[in-house]
Write a protein that holds these residues in place. Structure first.
Motif, mmCIF file in Angstrom:
data_model
loop_
_atom_site.group_PDB
_atom_site.id
_atom_site.type_symbol
_atom_site.label_atom_id
_atom_site.label_comp_id
_atom_site.label_asym_id
_atom_site.label_seq_id
_atom_site.Cartn_x
_atom_site.Cartn_y
_atom_site.Cartn_z
ATOM 1 N N PRO A 191 40.960 -26.118 -18.715
ATOM 2 C CA PRO A 191 40.462 -24.777 -19.069
ATOM 3 C C PRO A 191 40.853 -23.696 -18.068
ATOM 4 C CG PRO A 191 38.738 -26.424 -19.339
ATOM 5 C CD PRO A 191 39.856 -27.092 -18.616
ATOM 6 N N LEU A 192 41.257 -24.093 -16.854
ATOM 7 C CA LEU A 192 41.661 -23.110 -15.844
ATOM 8 C C LEU A 192 43.136 -22.739 -15.950
ATOM 9 C CD1 LEU A 192 39.787 -24.611 -12.745
ATOM 10 C CD2 LEU A 192 39.124 -22.602 -14.096
ATOM 11 N N SER A 193 43.848 -23.388 -16.891
ATOM 12 C CA SER A 193 45.275 -23.099 -17.064
ATOM 13 C C SER A 193 45.467 -21.655 -17.533
ATOM 14 C CB SER A 193 45.879 -24.070 -18.082
ATOM 15 O OG SER A 193 47.255 -23.826 -18.251
ATOM 16 N N ASP A 515 25.214 -25.224 -8.944
ATOM 17 C CA ASP A 515 24.503 -24.103 -9.577
ATOM 18 C C ASP A 515 24.600 -22.836 -8.737
ATOM 19 O OD1 ASP A 515 23.765 -25.718 -11.675
ATOM 20 O OD2 ASP A 515 21.771 -26.181 -10.855
ATOM 21 N N THR A 516 24.611 -22.979 -7.412
ATOM 22 C CA THR A 516 24.621 -21.806 -6.529
ATOM 23 C C THR A 516 26.033 -21.442 -6.055
ATOM 24 O OG1 THR A 516 24.193 -23.241 -4.611
ATOM 25 C CG2 THR A 516 22.279 -22.263 -5.719
ATOM 26 N N TYR A 517 27.034 -22.204 -6.469
ATOM 27 C CA TYR A 517 28.407 -21.938 -6.046
ATOM 28 C C TYR A 517 28.876 -20.607 -6.632
ATOM 29 C CZ TYR A 517 33.472 -22.506 -5.589
ATOM 30 O OH TYR A 517 34.794 -22.326 -5.285
ATOM 31 N N LEU A 520 33.008 -19.262 -8.831
ATOM 32 C CA LEU A 520 33.286 -19.112 -10.265
ATOM 33 C C LEU A 520 32.087 -18.461 -10.929
ATOM 34 C CD1 LEU A 520 34.744 -22.681 -10.931
ATOM 35 C CD2 LEU A 520 36.051 -20.553 -11.122
ATOM 36 N N ASP A 521 32.335 -17.735 -12.015
ATOM 37 C CA ASP A 521 31.223 -17.120 -12.727
ATOM 38 C C ASP A 521 30.456 -18.193 -13.498
ATOM 39 O OD1 ASP A 521 32.163 -17.122 -15.735
ATOM 40 O OD2 ASP A 521 33.906 -16.496 -14.552
ATOM 41 N N PRO A 522 29.186 -17.945 -13.811
ATOM 42 C CA PRO A 522 28.341 -18.959 -14.469
ATOM 43 C C PRO A 522 28.936 -19.494 -15.774
ATOM 44 C CG PRO A 522 26.985 -17.165 -13.648
ATOM 45 C CD PRO A 522 28.417 -16.732 -13.458
ATOM 46 N N ALA A 523 29.562 -18.626 -16.568
ATOM 47 C CA ALA A 523 30.115 -19.073 -17.852
ATOM 48 C C ALA A 523 31.246 -20.075 -17.645
ATOM 49 C CB ALA A 523 30.616 -17.869 -18.650
ATOM 50 N N THR A 524 32.114 -19.787 -16.664
ATOM 51 C CA THR A 524 33.231 -20.702 -16.379
ATOM 52 C C THR A 524 32.710 -22.021 -15.822
ATOM 53 O OG1 THR A 524 34.693 -18.818 -15.926
ATOM 54 C CG2 THR A 524 35.374 -20.988 -15.109
ATOM 55 N N LYS A 525 31.712 -21.941 -14.940
ATOM 56 C CA LYS A 525 31.137 -23.172 -14.385
ATOM 57 C C LYS A 525 30.547 -24.045 -15.491
ATOM 58 C CE LYS A 525 28.471 -21.373 -11.180
ATOM 59 N NZ LYS A 525 27.490 -21.359 -10.073
ATOM 60 N N ALA A 526 29.876 -23.424 -16.420
ATOM 61 C CA ALA A 526 29.285 -24.188 -17.525
ATOM 62 C C ALA A 526 30.363 -24.834 -18.390
ATOM 63 C CB ALA A 526 28.401 -23.276 -18.374
#
Length: 641
Positions: A191-193, A515-517, A520-526
C-alpha cells in the motif's frame, strides 16, 4: 540305380547318420554361442567391474521370485523392492537393486543361503507347491531370498547407526517444546507503493539485467523476468453432458432400483406418523446417513418412494448413456488420429518422428469436421486452439486445465499439465526416468484420453513449444520492472518506519507504540499495520499464528521463525527488532516476551518420544540417500557402456 543303392546301402546310411549328427551338434553349438554372446553383452559397470545382460536377467528373475513370495511388500516394510512403493521413496529399478547388491558385497556382505533356507522351511509344504506352480528350482528361490536378506541386513545396520545421542535428544526436546511468546507488528509494504515514482532508465536497465535470467517466484518480491516454458495446444472436447439421451425406465427397473437402495429412501418418523416397527426392514445397509437427528426413520414403500426413485434412476441411466456415447465418439476419433502414426520411427532425439500429414495446420480441423458430419452426436465435438500457455496458464484453461487421465492400480491420475509439458522441444528424453520417458510426447503426437470434472472428454496435442528464455530486451517487460522497483522503494519505506518504531518501544507494549507513532497518519496506519499476540511457538515451528485465531494474520514462513530465534539468541528476552524475510515485501517488528521452558519431569516424560522422533527423521533422511536412484549409481561408480 537301384542296384547302386542296394550295393552301397550300408555306406549311405552311415554317411546320412554322420551328417545328421553334425547338423545337430552344429545347431547346438551355434545356438549356445549366440546365446552366450547375447548374455555376455556388457551394458554397464560398477566399481570398475562389468554388468552384463545376463546379470540383469538374473536379478530380474530374482525380483520376480521375491514378488511372488511377497517379500519386499509384506516381510519387511522398512524398504521396498523394484515392484513396491514407499511414500518416502521412488520405486527401485532392477538396475538399482543389482547395484545395491554389488555395494553390499563390496563392503564385505555375503548372502547366507542357510539363513534363507531356514526361513523358507517355515513354509513347509507351501514351498513345494510354490516351486511347482511357478516352475522354480528350490536352489534358485533360496539364492534370491539370500541376496534380499543380505541387502536387508546391510540396511538394518545402517538404520541402527542413526540413533540420536543424548545431546541431540536435548536439542530436539528444546526445539519442539520450549515455546516463545512474542508480539508482532506487520507493516504491509504494497500500500505504500507510489505509482508516481518513475525509476531512471539506468535503474530500470540495471534491475532488468540483474533478474532477467531468473524465474519469478510466488512471493511478492521473488523477482525474475525469465519467460517460462510455453506451449500451444490443439484439443478436441467431447461435451458428454450435451449428448441427447433419454433413458426408458420400466416399472420393473424402478422397483429393482428401490429394492437395492431402499435404505436411502426414508423420512423422519415424526413426519410419517407411523410406527417404525410396522415398516419393512431395509434390504441393505444404508450408503448414506438418512438423518442427522436421533429421531427414528420410516422406510418408504415403493409407491411413496417412486417419484424419487424415477428421478435418481433417470439421472443415473442418462449419465451412463451419455458417457457410453462420448466414449464411442472418442474411440472413433482416436482411431482416426492414430492411423498416420502407425509404424513411425524414433528420431535421433528419441521422440517419434511426426508424419507429414499430422503436421498440417488443418489436420485436426478436417478430421473433426468429418466426424461431426458422419458420427451420431457429432455436434458435441468441439475443436479448440490455445494461445501461448505457461504451466500456470494451462492449469487455468477452461475444462482441459482440470482434466486428468485415470491411471490403473495405485498410480492415481495424471493431469493435463503434467503431460503437456513433458514434450519434445522442452525436455531431453534421454535424461528422463523410465516412467516419464514412456509418457513423453512428440510434437503433434496425440496425448491420452482425459476427463474433466463435468465428465467431458479431451484429446490434445502440442503443436508448438517455446523453451524458457530471458526476454529479448527491457522493453518486453518494462511495466513489470517499473512495478517491482516501486515495490522495492515501498519496502524500504516500510522498513524505515519499522526502525523508527523500535526506537520508540517502551514497556507499554507494541500496540500502544504503534497507536502513538507519528511517522504516519492514523488512516495509513490502520491500512498497513496489524499488531497481534502470537500463539506460543517453538524453534521447530514452520509458522507463527495469531493467539486470537485470526488466520489472516498467520505468517507461514520457516525463515521468519528462524530470524525470531536469531533475535532471541543475539539480544535475549524482552528485546525487540525489525525482521524482513527473503522475497517478502512486508516488514515485521517483533517484541519478545518470555519463553516457556521445560522442567526435568517434562524432559523425562518426553525424552523417549522425542528421541524416537529425532531418530526417525535421521532414518528417513538416510533412507532417501540409501535408495535414491542417482546416489546409488554415484556410490557404486556406475557407468553405462
Amino acid at each position: 540305380m537301384m542296384k547302386f543303392f542296394r550295393k552301397y546301402n550300408k555306406h549311405l546310411m552311415v554317411i546320412v547318420t554322420i551328417l545328421c549328427m553334425l547338423v545337430f551338434i552344429g545347431d547346438a553349438f551355434f545356438t549356445r554361442s549366440s546365446g552366450d554372446s547375447a548374455g555376455e553383452e556388457i551394458i554397464g559397470e560398477a566399481y570398475g567391474q562389468p554388468i552384463t545382460r545376463l546379470d540383469m536377467d538374473e536379478i530380474s528373475g530374482q525380483t520376480a521370485i521375491l514378488n511372488n513370495l511377497s517379500f519386499g511388500r509384506i516381510y519387511n516394510a522398512a524398504w521396498r523392492m523394484p515392484w513396491g512403493w514407499d511414500m518416502t521413496l521412488e520405486p527401485l529399478e532392477t538396475m538399482d537393486y543389482l547395484l545395491l547388491m554389488r555395494e553390499v558385497r563390496n563392503q564385505g556382505g555375503r548372502p547366507d543361503v542357510d539363513q534363507a533356507r531356514a526361513l523358507l522351511e517355515r513354509l513347509g509344504p507351501e514351498l513345494r507347491r510354490f516351486t511347482l506352480e511357478h516352475n522354480y528350482a528350490t536352489e534358485r528361490v533360496e539364492q534370491a531370498l539370500a541376496n534380499y536378506l543380505m541387502v536387508e541386513e546391510a540396511w538394518k545396520m545402517a538404520e541402527q547407526s542413526q540413533q540420536p545421542s543424548e545431546l541431540e535428544i536435548r536439542h530436539a526436546i528444546k526445539d519442539r517444546l520450549e515455546n516463545l511468546n512474542a508480539t508482532i507488528l506487520r507493516i504491509a509494504a504494497a500500500p505504500l507503493s507510489d505509482p508516481q515514482y518513475v525509476p531512471t532508465d539506468a535503474e530500470l536497465q540495471s534491475h532488468f539485467d540483474k533478474y532477467k535470467e531468473q524465474a519469478r517466484g510466488k512471493d511478492s518480491m521473488s523477482m525474475g523476468y525469465r519467460i517460462p516454458d510455453r506451449i500451444r495446444v490443439e484439443y478436441v472436447q467431447i461435451q458428454t453432458g450435451a449428448i441427447p439421451f433419454e433413458p426408458i425406465i420400466t416399472e420393473t427397473m424402478a422397483r429393482q432400483y428401490w429394492q437395492e437402495y431402499q435404505s436411502e429412501f426414508v423420512i423422519k418418523n415424526e413426519e410419517a406418523g407411523t410406527e417404525p416397527s410396522t415398516q419393512p426392514a431395509p434390504q441393505a445397509e444404508p450408503t448414506t446417513t438418512p438423518a442427522t437427528s436421533s429421531a427414528p426413520v420410516y422406510y418408504q414403500t415403493f409407491v411413496e418412494a417412486r417419484p424419487a426413485v424415477m428421478e435418481r434412476l433417470t439421472t443415473k441411466m442418462r449419465d451412463e448413456g451419455q458417457m457410453a456415447a462420448a466414449r464411442e465418439l472418442s474411440q472413433a476419433l482416436m482411431k482416426k488420429l492414430s492411423e498416420p502414426w502407425a509404424g513411425v520411427k524414433e528420431g535421433s532425439d528419441g521422440y517419434l518422428l511426426a508424419p507429414e500429414s499430422a503436421r498440417t495446420t488443418d489436420y485436426l480441423k478436417n478430421l473433426v469436421a468429418e466426424l461431426k458430419a458422419k458420427q451420431n452426436h457429432g455436434q458435441v465435438i468441439e475443436l479448440h486452439t490455445s494461445e501461448w500457455l505457461t504451466m500456470e496458464d494451462a492449469e487455468k484453461l477452461a475444462g482441459l486445465g482440470s482434466a486428468v487421465e485415470e491411471m490403473q492400480g495405485e498410480q492415481g491420475e495424471r493431469s493435463f499439465t503434467q503431460m503437456a509439458f513433458l514434450v519434445q522441444g522442452l525436455l531431453d528424453i534421454s535424461k528422463l526416468e523410465d516412467r516419464s520417458r514412456i509418457s513423453a510426447l512428440a510434437r503433434y503426437e496425440i496425448g491420452p484420453l482425459l476427463m474433466d470434472e463435468q465428465k467431458s472428454l479431451y484429446l490434445f496435442r502440442v503443436v508448438d513449444v517455446q523453451p524458457a528464455h530471458a526476454p529479448e530486451s527491457l522493453a518486453a517487460v518494462r511495466d513489470a520492472v517499473v512495478a517491482d522497483l516501486q515495490l522495492l522503494k515501498a519496502h524500504e519505506t516500510a522498513r524505515q518506519h519499522a526502525e523508527d518504531m523500535v526506537k520508540l518501544l517502551t514497556t507499554d507494549g507494541l500496540q500502544k507504540a504503534w497507536d502513538t507513532y507519528e511517522g504516519l497518519d492514523p488512516a495509513t496506519k490502520a491500512r498497513i499495520g496489524t499488531v497481534f499476540e502470537a500463539n506460543p511457538f517453538p524453534r521447530a515451528a514452520s509458522m507463527v499464528s495469531d493467539k486470537a485465531g485470526d488466520i489472516t494474520k498467520a505468517i507461514r514462513n520457516r525463515l521468519f521463525v528462524d530470524q525470531i530465534f536469531d533475535l532471541l539468541d543475539s539480544k535475549g528476552l524482552k528485546s525487540s527488532g525489525v525482521i524482513t524475510v527473503v522475497d517478502e515485501a512486508d516488514v515485521f517488528v517483533v517484541q519478545l516476551q518470555d519463553i516457556q521452558t521445560i522442567d526435568s519431569e517434562k524432559y523425562t516424560r518426553y525424552k523417549q518420544l522425542m528421541g524416537g522422533m529425532a531418530g526417525r527423521e535421521r532414518v528417513d533422511l538416510l533412507k532417501r540417500d540409501w535408495f535414491d536412484h542417482a546416489r546409488i549409481r554415484n556410490r557404486t561408480q556406475f557407468k553405462f557402456r
